[in-house]
Design an enzyme around this catalytic site. Sequence first.
Site, PDB file in Angstrom:
ATOM      1  N   LYS A  34       0.763  -1.143   0.040  1.00 32.21           N
ATOM      2  CA  LYS A  34      -0.082  -0.192  -0.062  1.00 32.21           C
ATOM      3  C   LYS A  34       0.933   1.405   0.008  1.00 32.21           C
ATOM      4  O   LYS A  34       0.441   2.215  -0.397  1.00 32.21           O
ATOM      5  CB  LYS A  34      -1.042  -0.039   1.134  1.00 32.21           C
ATOM      6  CG  LYS A  34      -0.404   0.251   2.334  1.00 32.21           C
ATOM      7  CD  LYS A  34      -1.444   0.186   3.666  1.00 32.21           C
ATOM      8  CE  LYS A  34      -0.656   0.495   5.100  1.00 32.21           C
ATOM      9  NZ  LYS A  34      -1.926   0.440   6.153  1.00 32.21           N
ATOM     10  N   THR A  41       7.291  -2.448   7.601  1.00 29.55           N
ATOM     11  CA  THR A  41       7.966  -1.707   8.958  1.00 29.55           C
ATOM     12  C   THR A  41       9.172  -1.583   8.869  1.00 29.55           C
ATOM     13  O   THR A  41       9.946  -0.611   9.258  1.00 29.55           O
ATOM     14  CB  THR A  41       7.155  -2.218   9.820  1.00 29.55           C
ATOM     15  OG1 THR A  41       5.690  -1.710  10.021  1.00 29.55           O
ATOM     16  CG2 THR A  41       7.548  -1.741  11.193  1.00 29.55           C
ATOM     17  N   GLY A 115      -4.373  -3.884  -0.651  1.00 31.64           N
ATOM     18  CA  GLY A 115      -5.329  -5.354  -1.245  1.00 31.64           C
ATOM     19  C   GLY A 115      -6.019  -5.761  -0.314  1.00 31.64           C
ATOM     20  O   GLY A 115      -5.827  -5.652   1.159  1.00 31.64           O
ATOM     21  N   SER A 146       2.431  -5.531  11.268  1.00 29.19           N
ATOM     22  CA  SER A 146       1.920  -5.048  12.680  1.00 29.19           C
ATOM     23  C   SER A 146       2.153  -3.271  12.660  1.00 29.19           C
ATOM     24  O   SER A 146       2.759  -2.826  11.689  1.00 29.19           O
ATOM     25  CB  SER A 146       2.505  -5.611  14.055  1.00 29.19           C
ATOM     26  OG  SER A 146       3.983  -5.205  13.906  1.00 29.19           O
ATOM     27  N   GLY A 182       9.854  -1.016  28.755  1.00 25.27           N
ATOM     28  CA  GLY A 182      11.298  -1.320  29.009  1.00 25.27           C
ATOM     29  C   GLY A 182      11.349  -2.480  27.974  1.00 25.27           C
ATOM     30  O   GLY A 182      12.365  -3.382  28.337  1.00 25.27           O
ATOM     31  N   GLY A 183      10.810  -2.474  26.797  1.00 21.07           N
ATOM     32  CA  GLY A 183      11.007  -3.739  25.999  1.00 21.07           C
ATOM     33  C   GLY A 183      12.255  -3.251  24.878  1.00 21.07           C
ATOM     34  O   GLY A 183      12.810  -2.161  25.340  1.00 21.07           O
ATOM     35  N   ALA A 321      11.607  -9.464  12.385  1.00 22.78           N
ATOM     36  CA  ALA A 321      11.770  -9.706  10.971  1.00 22.78           C
ATOM     37  C   ALA A 321      12.307 -10.872  10.382  1.00 22.78           C
ATOM     38  O   ALA A 321      11.907 -11.448   9.435  1.00 22.78           O
ATOM     39  CB  ALA A 321      12.708  -8.589  10.612  1.00 22.78           C
ATOM     40  N   HIS A 445      41.557 -16.143  18.348  1.00 21.16           N
ATOM     41  CA  HIS A 445      42.074 -15.115  19.627  1.00 21.16           C
ATOM     42  C   HIS A 445      42.999 -13.960  18.824  1.00 21.16           C
ATOM     43  O   HIS A 445      43.848 -14.188  17.806  1.00 21.16           O
ATOM     44  CB  HIS A 445      43.167 -15.804  20.328  1.00 21.16           C
ATOM     45  CG  HIS A 445      43.655 -15.168  21.445  1.00 21.16           C
ATOM     46  ND1 HIS A 445      43.047 -14.699  22.564  1.00 21.16           N
ATOM     47  CD2 HIS A 445      45.034 -14.320  21.507  1.00 21.16           C
ATOM     48  CE1 HIS A 445      43.920 -13.835  23.086  1.00 21.16           C
ATOM     49  NE2 HIS A 445      45.234 -13.948  22.720  1.00 21.16           N
TER      50      HIS A 445
END
Length: 467
Positions: A34, A41, A115, A146, A182-183, A321, A445
């Site tokens: 669209k 997102t 759509g 979302s 807090g995410g 994602a 290393h």
Amino acid sequence: MSQFDVTVIGSGPGGYVAAIRAAQLGFKTAIIEKYSTLGGTCLNVGCIPSKALLDSSEHFENAKHNFASHGIIINEPQADIARIIERKNEVVDQTTKGINFLMDKNKITVFEGVGSFESATQIKITKKDGSSETIESTYTIIATGSKPSSLPFISLDKERIITSTEALNLKEIPKHLVVIGGGVIGLELGSVYLRLGAQVTIVEFMDKIIPGMDGALSKELTKVLKKQGMKFMLSTAVSAVERNGDTVKVTAKDKKGEEVVVEGDYCLVSVGRRPYTEGLGLEKAGVELDERGRVKVNDHLQTNVANIYAIGDVIKGAMLAHKASEEGTLVAEILAGQKPHINYNLIPGVVYTWPEVAGVGKTEEQLKEEGVAYKVGSFPMRALGRSRASGDVDGLVKIIADEKTDEVLGMHIIGARAADLIAEGVIAMEFRASAEDIARSSHAHPTYAEAIKEAALDATGKRPIHI
């Protein structure tokens, strides 16, 4: 009427990957988006732009606080927020144009418009100018993603009371950014503006940040972010958000039930995301939703309508994602008669603060709840020569293994490049490696990855070398 074998609604990381894989497998494929740019997102207002801002702010943070320790002396650096946003937009533009190239390369027909189902096999595409056309599709994959959630009593004005979308395009650096949640998203965007000079306060309903990740990561990240200057109000339930001119007042109750108030010039509402199904016309196709508004699917990601599938944020599971991309591939291959699989336990989660945080597999809290006997090995990043050389000494690696079989059940990392390092855990667990297998594998290393080997040594018999 144009006819296609597979049509994908939505062009995010799930949708465009599904379309590409379907085209690779020989299906005549279309994708409907669209917006005027592809990528959904993630590419437009999510993963990619936020990482661009995180990188720019990290450079600024280093220039202001860390360069001198390396012997690099510069004048007081200034943050040009306009240029930072402009660079972010350039990164987004380059990335979305890359998706256009991939559509052309794979001969996928792209429709710009909304759509919506007319029936189980017919999809109407409504364009910006109001015109429309209808196409026929043997199979359809819903990949509409979302959008940010809010709280019922919050009125988002998208100027001072904002979502993550607006936070990516601020015209000034906030003086005090109050973040509700807090995410992952709240902490990442909070980190951006903290580094650029804002005061940042996180208001979280739970008693810890990143509550879905292993407790050791939450505890360590809280400690590190506090050291960086971020403030936390945990076990705090927001009850009101009000704007008065350029001031936003957040009213809440703390764990004692007492009212607390915090004021800032911006409030970022970051309380999760919800599936986007508006305007899809699912009822015309007969597609069912669950009690949380998500498209209901079976183990093959097939809806109750046999020729319609759904993937990504619009269905159950983590809103990631890379999870959506795996699902897009899976559906395309199922339609081609193949037998792919996804181990959802091995979809890694990442927080792109600095240090980064990443985890895959079971957390210690989950194993306790399930009654599984396990053992834990851990190793601090500050014990690595590579960490001391770069100055990135915060963090640790934690490996959880089955007490009897030594099979790795979870890997959890906080430290420099944790987002990249976690792939070692994913591969190890996909092949059901033991902690001993990792401990016996040579790690170059000096690298950050040595911490994984050392944590595995600790898990197998408390025999790490460097602590």
